[in-house]
Motif scaffolding. Structure first.
Motif, PDB file in Angstrom:
ATOM      1  N   GLY A  85       0.633  -0.905  -0.460  1.00 13.23           N
ATOM      2  CA  GLY A  85       0.207  -0.340   0.118  1.00 13.23           C
ATOM      3  C   GLY A  85       1.154   1.293  -0.266  1.00 13.23           C
ATOM      4  O   GLY A  85       0.289   2.351   0.103  1.00 13.23           O
ATOM      5  N   LEU A  86       2.093   1.195  -0.463  1.00  8.39           N
ATOM      6  CA  LEU A  86       2.659   2.463   0.606  1.00  8.39           C
ATOM      7  C   LEU A  86       3.399   2.892  -1.298  1.00  8.39           C
ATOM      8  O   LEU A  86       3.462   1.627  -1.844  1.00  8.39           O
ATOM      9  CB  LEU A  86       4.425   2.108   1.491  1.00  8.39           C
ATOM     10  CG  LEU A  86       3.493   1.536   2.897  1.00  8.39           C
ATOM     11  CD1 LEU A  86       4.952   2.263   3.570  1.00  8.39           C
ATOM     12  CD2 LEU A  86       2.998   2.695   2.865  1.00  8.39           C
ATOM     13  N   PRO A  87       3.841   3.676  -1.292  1.00  5.43           N
ATOM     14  CA  PRO A  87       4.120   3.978  -3.156  1.00  5.43           C
ATOM     15  C   PRO A  87       5.966   2.626  -2.278  1.00  5.43           C
ATOM     16  O   PRO A  87       6.674   2.825  -2.428  1.00  5.43           O
ATOM     17  CB  PRO A  87       4.859   5.248  -2.658  1.00  5.43           C
ATOM     18  CG  PRO A  87       4.864   5.703  -1.383  1.00  5.43           C
ATOM     19  CD  PRO A  87       3.501   5.040  -0.374  1.00  5.43           C
ATOM     20  N   GLU A  88       5.715   2.701  -3.992  1.00  4.14           N
ATOM     21  CA  GLU A  88       7.067   2.107  -4.744  1.00  4.14           C
ATOM     22  C   GLU A  88       8.069   2.866  -4.219  1.00  4.14           C
ATOM     23  O   GLU A  88       9.263   2.375  -3.704  1.00  4.14           O
ATOM     24  CB  GLU A  88       6.466   1.194  -6.221  1.00  4.14           C
ATOM     25  CG  GLU A  88       8.484   0.512  -6.568  1.00  4.14           C
ATOM     26  CD  GLU A  88       8.249  -0.665  -7.976  1.00  4.14           C
ATOM     27  OE1 GLU A  88       9.082  -0.838  -8.211  1.00  4.14           O
ATOM     28  OE2 GLU A  88       7.152   0.048  -7.997  1.00  4.14           O
ATOM     29  N   ARG A  89       8.253   3.878  -4.793  1.00  2.00           N
ATOM     30  CA  ARG A  89       9.173   5.056  -4.554  1.00  2.00           C
ATOM     31  C   ARG A  89       8.424   5.919  -4.269  1.00  2.00           C
ATOM     32  O   ARG A  89       7.481   6.639  -4.382  1.00  2.00           O
ATOM     33  CB  ARG A  89      10.186   5.338  -5.859  1.00  2.00           C
ATOM     34  CG  ARG A  89      10.536   3.791  -6.651  1.00  2.00           C
ATOM     35  CD  ARG A  89      11.384   3.828  -6.495  1.00  2.00           C
ATOM     36  NE  ARG A  89      13.007   4.843  -6.673  1.00  2.00           N
ATOM     37  CZ  ARG A  89      13.747   4.608  -6.672  1.00  2.00           C
ATOM     38  NH1 ARG A  89      14.083   3.645  -5.476  1.00  2.00           N
ATOM     39  NH2 ARG A  89      15.147   5.168  -6.379  1.00  2.00           N
ATOM     40  N   GLY A  90       9.075   6.257  -3.109  1.00  2.00           N
ATOM     41  CA  GLY A  90       8.940   8.056  -1.609  1.00  2.00           C
ATOM     42  C   GLY A  90      10.020   8.136  -1.667  1.00  2.00           C
ATOM     43  O   GLY A  90      10.412   7.103  -0.303  1.00  2.00           O
ATOM     44  N   TRP A  91      10.591   9.319  -0.458  1.00  3.43           N
ATOM     45  CA  TRP A  91      11.994   9.541  -0.215  1.00  3.43           C
ATOM     46  C   TRP A  91      10.804  10.419   1.279  1.00  3.43           C
ATOM     47  O   TRP A  91      10.527  11.750   1.755  1.00  3.43           O
ATOM     48  CB  TRP A  91      12.156  10.833  -0.999  1.00  3.43           C
ATOM     49  CG  TRP A  91      12.500  10.524  -2.030  1.00  3.43           C
ATOM     50  CD1 TRP A  91      12.362  10.838  -3.397  1.00  3.43           C
ATOM     51  CD2 TRP A  91      13.709   9.428  -2.415  1.00  3.43           C
ATOM     52  NE1 TRP A  91      12.684   9.333  -4.261  1.00  3.43           N
ATOM     53  CE2 TRP A  91      13.596   9.359  -4.103  1.00  3.43           C
ATOM     54  CE3 TRP A  91      14.648   8.526  -1.957  1.00  3.43           C
ATOM     55  CZ2 TRP A  91      14.810   8.114  -4.583  1.00  3.43           C
ATOM     56  CZ3 TRP A  91      15.845   8.340  -2.209  1.00  3.43           C
ATOM     57  CH2 TRP A  91      15.692   8.085  -3.950  1.00  3.43           C
ATOM     58  N   ASN A 119      -2.698   2.425   4.459  1.00  3.99           N
ATOM     59  CA  ASN A 119      -3.463   3.257   3.851  1.00  3.99           C
ATOM     60  C   ASN A 119      -3.800   4.924   3.711  1.00  3.99           C
ATOM     61  O   ASN A 119      -3.214   4.995   5.269  1.00  3.99           O
ATOM     62  CB  ASN A 119      -4.921   2.707   3.841  1.00  3.99           C
ATOM     63  CG  ASN A 119      -5.797   1.581   3.683  1.00  3.99           C
ATOM     64  OD1 ASN A 119      -5.876   1.346   2.150  1.00  3.99           O
ATOM     65  ND2 ASN A 119      -5.783   0.678   4.447  1.00  3.99           N
ATOM     66  N   PRO A 120      -3.457   5.093   3.271  1.00  4.55           N
ATOM     67  CA  PRO A 120      -3.090   6.764   3.027  1.00  4.55           C
ATOM     68  C   PRO A 120      -4.464   7.708   3.872  1.00  4.55           C
ATOM     69  O   PRO A 120      -5.286   7.525   3.462  1.00  4.55           O
ATOM     70  CB  PRO A 120      -3.788   7.137   1.898  1.00  4.55           C
ATOM     71  CG  PRO A 120      -4.016   6.474   0.691  1.00  4.55           C
ATOM     72  CD  PRO A 120      -4.261   5.772   1.726  1.00  4.55           C
ATOM     73  N   VAL A 121      -4.736   8.194   5.289  1.00  7.57           N
ATOM     74  CA  VAL A 121      -5.606   9.087   5.891  1.00  7.57           C
ATOM     75  C   VAL A 121      -5.836  10.541   5.425  1.00  7.57           C
ATOM     76  O   VAL A 121      -7.187  11.017   5.143  1.00  7.57           O
ATOM     77  CB  VAL A 121      -5.567   8.805   7.040  1.00  7.57           C
ATOM     78  CG1 VAL A 121      -6.445   9.537   8.314  1.00  7.57           C
ATOM     79  CG2 VAL A 121      -5.673   7.322   7.509  1.00  7.57           C
ATOM     80  N   ALA A 122      -4.438  10.441   4.744  1.00  5.74           N
ATOM     81  CA  ALA A 122      -4.827  12.376   4.701  1.00  5.74           C
ATOM     82  C   ALA A 122      -3.474  12.619   4.103  1.00  5.74           C
ATOM     83  O   ALA A 122      -2.766  12.367   4.251  1.00  5.74           O
ATOM     84  CB  ALA A 122      -4.274  13.154   6.546  1.00  5.74           C
ATOM     85  N   ALA A 123      -3.554  14.126   3.384  1.00  7.18           N
ATOM     86  CA  ALA A 123      -2.205  13.779   2.820  1.00  7.18           C
ATOM     87  C   ALA A 123      -1.894  15.838   2.776  1.00  7.18           C
ATOM     88  O   ALA A 123      -3.039  16.475   2.971  1.00  7.18           O
ATOM     89  CB  ALA A 123      -2.451  13.618   0.821  1.00  7.18           C
ATOM     90  N   HIS A 124      -0.781  16.656   2.226  1.00  3.27           N
ATOM     91  CA  HIS A 124      -1.464  18.368   2.000  1.00  3.27           C
ATOM     92  C   HIS A 124      -1.029  18.809   3.306  1.00  3.27           C
ATOM     93  O   HIS A 124      -1.466  19.810   2.950  1.00  3.27           O
ATOM     94  CB  HIS A 124      -1.867  18.740   1.292  1.00  3.27           C
ATOM     95  CG  HIS A 124      -1.817  17.254   0.087  1.00  3.27           C
ATOM     96  ND1 HIS A 124      -1.025  17.933  -1.312  1.00  3.27           N
ATOM     97  CD2 HIS A 124      -3.243  17.058  -0.949  1.00  3.27           C
ATOM     98  CE1 HIS A 124      -1.456  16.388  -1.912  1.00  3.27           C
ATOM     99  NE2 HIS A 124      -2.897  16.428  -2.386  1.00  3.27           N
ATOM    100  N   LEU A 125      -0.983  18.003   4.164  1.00  2.95           N
ATOM    101  CA  LEU A 125      -1.285  18.125   6.148  1.00  2.95           C
ATOM    102  C   LEU A 125       0.597  19.206   5.798  1.00  2.95           C
ATOM    103  O   LEU A 125       1.481  19.043   4.981  1.00  2.95           O
ATOM    104  CB  LEU A 125      -0.685  17.363   6.633  1.00  2.95           C
ATOM    105  CG  LEU A 125      -2.551  16.914   6.901  1.00  2.95           C
ATOM    106  CD1 LEU A 125      -2.386  16.542   8.015  1.00  2.95           C
ATOM    107  CD2 LEU A 125      -3.777  17.536   6.727  1.00  2.95           C
TER     108      LEU A 125
END
Length: 379
Positions: free
Chosen positions: A315-321, A359-365
Motif C-alpha cells: 500500500g505504500l508507494p514503491e518509490r518515495g523519499w 492506506n493513506p488517511v490524509a495528505a497535504h498537511l
C-alpha cells in the motif's frame, strides 16, 4: 468504549484532529480531518491523557511568544494556555532559557493530574494540575552532573539537544527513564531526585571512544506497559532492547537486512505483546535530512523481540523519499492493532492489521511532528 478512533497530529503549522466514527474497515477514505487548531503554531507533541480521555495536552511553539502548553478538558472544543508554562527557574545558574517544549508524557496512573514535559535545552518539567502550572524537576535540572551529561550550549543536533522519551514505570511512579539527544538514556528510582546513565552496550560511533558511559544519541525509548522491565530503543547508532534488571542493551538492529540498516527515529510497541515492535528505517549514511533507504519506504515489524524482522510495505508507494520523526508513529489498542505514521511531507498513513496493509488517511498537511492515538469515548 466506542468505535471512534481519534488521532492527534501535531504539525509545523498547527494541530489536526483526525477521526473515524464507525470502525476502521479497510479503506482510507472515511476519515475526517479537522480544521487546524493553533494555526501557525509549531505543535511539537500532542497527547491524550489515558486517565481521562477528554483531556488533550499540546506542546506548542508560538513564534515570538515562545514555548508553551495548551490543554483541553472537552476533547478540543475549548482550550486554555498554561498559566505557568514549563520554564527554568528565574536566575537559573546556567542562564538556561527554554527554546522548545518538545515531549509530553502522563504521570503514573494513580497520580491524577501529573504530567511531565521534556524541553530544549534538556530540561525536565512536572505539572500536578493537568498541565496548568509547571515547575522544573530540580533533581534533574540542577543535578551536579547536568552540565556533563547534557549538551549545553546546544551544538550539532538540528532541532536542538532535547530531553524526550519520558517513561514512567506503571508499577512505581518514582521509577523514571528519560532520553537525551545528545546525552543518552538515564534512570531515576526516587521520583527524579537523583539519576544515573543507562547506556552500556549502545554504540556512539560519532564519539572518539564509541563505548562510553554517556554522550549517546537515543532517538526514541519505549517501555512496554505490561512488561515494564523491557525497554526498546531506536538510536542514532542502531536499534536496541534491554531487559531489566540487566544493564547492557542488545543491538537487535543487527538482525535487519544489511541494505536497509537499523537507523531511524520512532520505535513503537504492541500494547499487549512485549515481543512485538515496529520501526520505520531511514538512510543511515551521510544523507541529511534522513529519508527512506533507496527511496523505498517501509515499516519493519519484529514478533520475537528483535530476533527477526519483516518488511511491511503493501500500500505504500514503491518509490518515495519519506521521513518519519521520532514522535510521528504510534499504535492503538484494537485487535488487531492499528499502526499509524506521519511524514515530514504531510502525509498520514494507517494500517488496520498491524502493518500488513497501509492506506493513506490524509495528505497535504504541514510537516508532521507527532502522531498519537486518543481513546474514544462512549459505550
Amino acid at each position: 468504549m466506542s468505535d471512534t478512533i481519534t488521532i492527534l497530529v501535531g504539525t509545523r503549522k498547527g494541530l489536526f484532529v483526525v477521526e473515524r466514527d464507525a470502525g476502521r474497515g479497510d479503506g482510507g477514505t472515511d476519515w475526517t480531518v479537522s480544521e487546524p487548531h493553533f494555526l501557525g503554531h509549531i505543535i511539537q507533541h500532542a497527547i491524550a491523557d489515558p486517565r481521562d480521555p477528554n483531556r488533550f495536552v499540546v506542546a506548542a511553539g508560538t513564534g515570538h511568544l515562545g514555548p508553551t502548553v495548551f490543554r483541553t478538558g472537552d476533547r478540543g472544543q475549548t482550550w486554555r494556555e498554561a498559566t505557568a508554562p514549563p520554564a527554568f527557574h528565574a536566575g537559573d545558574r546556567l542562564e538556561r532559557s527554554l527554546d522548545k517544549v518538545f515531549w509530553l508524557s502522563p504521570g503514573h496512573p494513580d497520580d491524577a493530574g501529573v504530567l511531565y514535559a521534556g524541553g530544549v535545552p534538556q530540561g525536565l518539567f512536572r505539572s500536578e494540575d493537568h498541565g496548568d502550572t509547571w515547575a522544573p524537576l530540580d533533581g534533574w535540572c540542577d543535578h551536579p552532573m547536568w552540565e556533563t551529561w547534557a549538551e549545553f550550549p546546544q551544538q550539532g543536533t538540528p532541532d536542538g539537544a532535547m530531553l524526550h522519551s519520558i517513561n514512567v514505570d506503571p508499577r512505581d511512579g518514582a521509577h523514571l527513564y528519560v532520553g537525551l539527544s545528545s546525552g543518552g538514556v538515564f534512570e531515576s528510582t526516587d521520583a527524579g531526585s537523583d539519576w544515573r546513565p543507562l547506556n552500556r552496550g549502545v554504540k556512539a560511533a560519532f564519539l572518539p571512544e564509541p563505548e562510553v558511559e554517556f554522550g549517546h544519541d537515543p532517538h526514541c525509548v519505549r517501555m512496554h506497559p505490561l512488561m515494564p522491565d523491557r525497554l526498546y530503543q531506536q538510536n542514532h547508532c542502531g536499534m536496541y532492547r534491554l531487559d531489566r534488571p540487566g544493564e547492557r542493551w542488545e543491538r537487535i538492529g543487527n538482525n535487519m537486512p544489511h541494505d536497509v540498516g537499523d537507523i531511524g527515529f520512532p520505535i513503537e510497541l504492541h500494547p499487549r505483546d512485549p515481543d512485538v515492535a515496529w520501526v520505520f528505517p531511514m538512510d543511515g549514511t551521510d544523507v541529511w535530512p534522513r529519508t527512506s533507504p533507496d527511496g523505498r519506504p517501509a515499516a519493519y515489524v519484529t514478533r520475537d523481540a528483535g530476533t527477526t524482522w519483516k518488511r511491511q510495505d503493501v500500500g505504500l508507494p514503491e518509490r518515495g523519499w519519506l521521513t518519519v520523526k521520532r514522535q510521528a508513529m504510534t499504535t492503538d489498542e484494537a485487535d488487531p492493532v492499528g499502526v499509524y505514521f506521519g511524514t515530514t511531507s504531510g502525509e498520514l498513513w494507517a494500517s488496520a492489521d498491524g502493518g500488513e496493509h497501509w492506506n493513506p488517511v490524509a495528505a497535504h498537511l504541514p510537516e508532521i511532528y507527532s502522531v498519537e492515538v486518543a481513546a474514544g469515548v462512549g459505550g
